[in-house]
Design a protein around this motif. Structure first.
Motif, PDB file in Angstrom:
ATOM      1  N   HIS A  28      45.306  33.857  34.207  1.00 21.41           N
ATOM      2  CA  HIS A  28      45.489  34.427  35.540  1.00 21.41           C
ATOM      3  C   HIS A  28      44.142  34.679  36.196  1.00 21.41           C
ATOM      4  O   HIS A  28      43.930  34.373  37.377  1.00 21.41           O
ATOM      5  N   GLY A  31      42.001  30.800  35.651  1.00 21.51           N
ATOM      6  CA  GLY A  31      42.610  29.499  35.860  1.00 21.51           C
ATOM      7  C   GLY A  31      42.553  28.659  34.593  1.00 21.51           C
ATOM      8  O   GLY A  31      41.788  28.948  33.669  1.00 21.51           O
ATOM      9  N   TYR A 107      43.199  38.074  42.092  1.00 22.51           N
ATOM     10  CA  TYR A 107      43.566  36.866  41.345  1.00 22.51           C
ATOM     11  C   TYR A 107      44.805  36.143  41.859  1.00 22.51           C
ATOM     12  O   TYR A 107      45.108  35.054  41.391  1.00 22.51           O
ATOM     13  N   GLY A 108      45.568  36.737  42.787  1.00 24.41           N
ATOM     14  CA  GLY A 108      46.805  36.123  43.247  1.00 24.41           C
ATOM     15  C   GLY A 108      47.972  36.455  42.334  1.00 24.41           C
ATOM     16  O   GLY A 108      47.853  37.241  41.401  1.00 24.41           O
ATOM     17  N   THR A 113      50.052  31.278  41.061  1.00 19.69           N
ATOM     18  CA  THR A 113      48.765  30.572  40.996  1.00 19.69           C
ATOM     19  C   THR A 113      48.767  29.566  39.855  1.00 19.69           C
ATOM     20  O   THR A 113      48.219  28.467  39.990  1.00 19.69           O
ATOM     21  N   GLU A 117      48.259  25.456  40.179  1.00 23.15           N
ATOM     22  CA  GLU A 117      47.227  24.749  39.423  1.00 23.15           C
ATOM     23  C   GLU A 117      47.831  23.674  38.520  1.00 23.15           C
ATOM     24  O   GLU A 117      47.319  22.553  38.449  1.00 23.15           O
ATOM     25  N   GLN A 165      55.014  35.466  47.719  1.00 19.38           N
ATOM     26  CA  GLN A 165      53.986  34.470  47.408  1.00 19.38           C
ATOM     27  C   GLN A 165      52.978  34.358  48.552  1.00 19.38           C
ATOM     28  O   GLN A 165      51.771  34.262  48.318  1.00 19.38           O
ATOM     29  N   LEU A 169      49.042  35.280  48.274  1.00 17.43           N
ATOM     30  CA  LEU A 169      48.030  34.258  48.561  1.00 17.43           C
ATOM     31  C   LEU A 169      47.028  34.751  49.602  1.00 17.43           C
ATOM     32  O   LEU A 169      45.810  34.614  49.438  1.00 17.43           O
ATOM     33  N   ASN A 172      44.769  37.465  48.277  1.00 19.95           N
ATOM     34  CA  ASN A 172      43.764  36.863  47.405  1.00 19.95           C
ATOM     35  C   ASN A 172      42.703  36.113  48.199  1.00 19.95           C
ATOM     36  O   ASN A 172      41.497  36.287  47.974  1.00 19.95           O
TER      37      ASN A 172
END
Length: 201
Positions: A28, A31, A107-108, A113, A117, A165, A169, A172
């Protein structure tokens, strides 16, 4: 199982649990691409050589992190389900999100996230597994809207989770936790305004 084996099994289970929790945290924060097995071993306080005994690849650790996120979601919804009113459950969910605003700003959303990714990778199905965790939250939210007798409960669930979400976002991207506070208040007002259609007698 002999008494001498039991402590070893317990220690092994504890190491695996610590590695799983550490994987969820580090992935988290950093990434997938920036995270090494050594990073996870350090946070778990487990010798890096031991990691390979429990997890052969980074993908296995990503899968373990997704399992951890799923377990956290189950724990949260189990607590919320103790409330009698579905609207109160949904409000408590929003308040839980807002309560994590500082982490979201840094960190979102943990699962969101990770899903984004993993979607960029062309070498596996882990993105679908991340999506499955989000789907479980959507399903739970849909059940609450359905219990309230509201039309299009699954669409309302998408609206709610999309809002989460989106605010995660933006918080973040702009490093502004107060976005979560403001948008959370807006979502609470939206929930209060939703009314089931009147039944004709």
């Amino acid at each position: 199982m002999t008494d001498s084996v039991k402590p070893r099994v317990a220690r092994g289970a504890d190491k695996r649990r610590r590695l799983t929790a550490a994987a969820a945290q580090v992935l988290h924060e950093q990434g997938v691409e920036r995270t090494t097995l050594a990073d996870i071993a350090r946070v778990a306080d487990v010798p890096v050589g031991n990691v390979y005994y429990y997890f052969k690849t980074k993908d296995e650790l990503v899968r373990a992190a997704l399992t951890e996120h799923s377990a956290h979601l189950d724990e949260l919804t189990r607590r919320l389900d103790e409330m009698t009113d579905p609207r109160d459950r949904l409000k408590a969910l929003i308040e839980a999100w807002v309560g994590q605003r500082d982490i979201a700003a840094r960190y979102g959303c943990p699962t969101g996230t990770l899903a984004v990714e993993l979607d960029k990778r062309a070498d596996g199905t882990l993105d679908a597994e991340a999506g499955a965790v989000i789907r479980r939250l959507l399903d739970w939210a849909g059940q609450q809207f359905r219990a309230l007798g509201l039309p299009d409960p699954d669409d309302l669930a998408v609206t709610l989770i999309s809002a989460y979400q989106g605010m995660s976002l933006l918080a973040n991207a702009l490093r502004d936790p107060e976005i979560m506070t403001r948008e959370g208040a807006r979502l609470l007002g939206w929930l209060d305004a939703l009314e089931a259609p009147h039944q004709s007698s």
